[in-house]
Design a protein around this motif. Sequence first.
Motif: not given
Length: 150
Positions: A96, A98, A110, A147, A150
């Motif tokens: 992931n 970000y 994200k 997001d 996170n």
Amino acid sequence: MFIRFALLFVLALAFCEGAENATISKNILGIGRMQSVAVSGRLICQGSPASNIKLKLYENEILFDRLMEEGRSDSNGQFRLSGSKREITSIDPKLNIYHKCNYNGLCYRKFTIKIPKDFVNTGSQPERTYDIGTLNLANRYSGESTDCIN
């Protein structure tokens, strides 16, 4: 009677599919095999290195993904993360990313990159590294979201 109860309890843990119980059974009973993975790449934002970008390497689980490693890109936008996990079946790793490239909201953009199974190996240290190449965070990616936690 106690032996039967203990055996039944151990078997229930070993075959339970719940996230907490499955983790407990794998760790206590040593069920499964240790597997590892590594991923690297370089992040840019409109041609400039994207430094200090948050990255998280997860094992994709049914209920809750398990964090294997977290890191940030360096001043050149480069990163490398690796992690390992004991699992009965093959692990399903994902990365992931970000960031706030071309984004002024309170939260982060994200997106996720799935790591091919070919780069998962047995053992606690990865043998190969999946290189995602250079990604321009200014682009839009499939499945991208925002997001805030996170």
